[in-house]
Design an enzyme around this catalytic site. Structure first.
Site, PDB file in Angstrom:
ATOM      1  N   ARG A  58       0.713  -1.231  -0.082  1.00 45.89           N
ATOM      2  CA  ARG A  58       0.497  -0.329   0.226  1.00 45.89           C
ATOM      3  C   ARG A  58       0.782   1.538   0.139  1.00 45.89           C
ATOM      4  O   ARG A  58      -0.462   1.700  -0.176  1.00 45.89           O
ATOM      5  CB  ARG A  58      -0.833   0.434   1.234  1.00 45.89           C
ATOM      6  CG  ARG A  58      -2.122  -1.317   0.904  1.00 45.89           C
ATOM      7  CD  ARG A  58      -3.248  -0.669   2.103  1.00 45.89           C
ATOM      8  NE  ARG A  58      -3.092  -1.532   3.363  1.00 45.89           N
ATOM      9  CZ  ARG A  58      -2.192  -2.218   4.123  1.00 45.89           C
ATOM     10  NH1 ARG A  58      -2.740  -3.649   2.995  1.00 45.89           N
ATOM     11  NH2 ARG A  58      -1.850  -2.455   4.931  1.00 45.89           N
ATOM     12  N   GLU A  95       7.447  -8.643  15.639  1.00 46.13           N
ATOM     13  CA  GLU A  95       7.223  -9.234  17.037  1.00 46.13           C
ATOM     14  C   GLU A  95       6.937 -10.592  17.004  1.00 46.13           C
ATOM     15  O   GLU A  95       7.887 -11.394  18.334  1.00 46.13           O
ATOM     16  CB  GLU A  95       5.449  -8.874  17.825  1.00 46.13           C
ATOM     17  CG  GLU A  95       5.030  -7.747  18.281  1.00 46.13           C
ATOM     18  CD  GLU A  95       4.011  -7.410  18.309  1.00 46.13           C
ATOM     19  OE1 GLU A  95       3.440  -7.788  19.226  1.00 46.13           O
ATOM     20  OE2 GLU A  95       3.260  -5.983  17.824  1.00 46.13           O
TER      21      GLU A  95
END
Length: 171
Positions: A58, A95
């Site tokens: 994007r 993460e």
């Protein structure tokens, strides 16, 4: 014009508990998209970039039209193995695991003024990695930006370059 009115929130996407900010509704509204790109052009133009780097995928939608509008080059930062020819890569931790982004090895020349763009800044991991990648090839990263910043995730704290967002969400 309030650009937030043209961004749709999709709850529980891509997984439960996540609110996804969907820019496709902004992209589909010609007037709102032009206003957003005009405002972004003022933000990015102040950095006097030679090249804009868009982060897959994007970020391409933001960086490519801005590069055209500002008269500068456009470079794609993509996931490993997606670009033809020689590439330079940078791996980084997420993460839950790690990832790698790449640019073509001749896309940024030493000393070029670089601004890196994405659609959204969340935790800052990918944008931080893109900064390191551009610096690795000698780019002068003078700024970073996104359409949307999720301020409550403190992503800008991870960035080693100035950051500006068009709009922000505080929760």
């Amino acid at each position: 014009m309030d650009i937030k009115e043209y961004i749709r929130g999709i709850p529980d996407f891509p997984k439960p508990g996540i609110l996804f900010y969907d820019i496709s509704t902004l992209l589909s509204h010609a007037d709102a998209w032009q206003v957003a790109m005009g405002r972004m052009a003022r933000i990015i133009g102040a950095y006097q970039p030679d090249v804009l780097v868009g982060i897959e995928s994007r970020g391409f939608l933001v960086a490519a039209p801005l590069a055209l509008k500002l008269g500068c080059g456009f470079v794609m930062a993509r996931k490993a193995g997606k670009l033809p020819g020689g590439t330079i890569s940078h791996s980084y931790d997420l993460e839950y695991g790690s990832d790698t982004i790449e640019i073509q090895d001749d896309a940024i020349h030493p000393g070029q003024r670089v601004v890196i763009l994405d659609d959204l800044l969340a935790t800052g991991g990918t944008l931080s990695a893109a900064i390191q990648l551009c610096k690795k090839v000698g780019g002068d990263v003078v700024g970073t930006s996104a359409l949307i910043e999720l301020t409550f995730l403190n992503g800008r704290d991870k960035l080693d370059a100035p950051f500006e967002a068009l709009i922000s969400y505080d929760e």
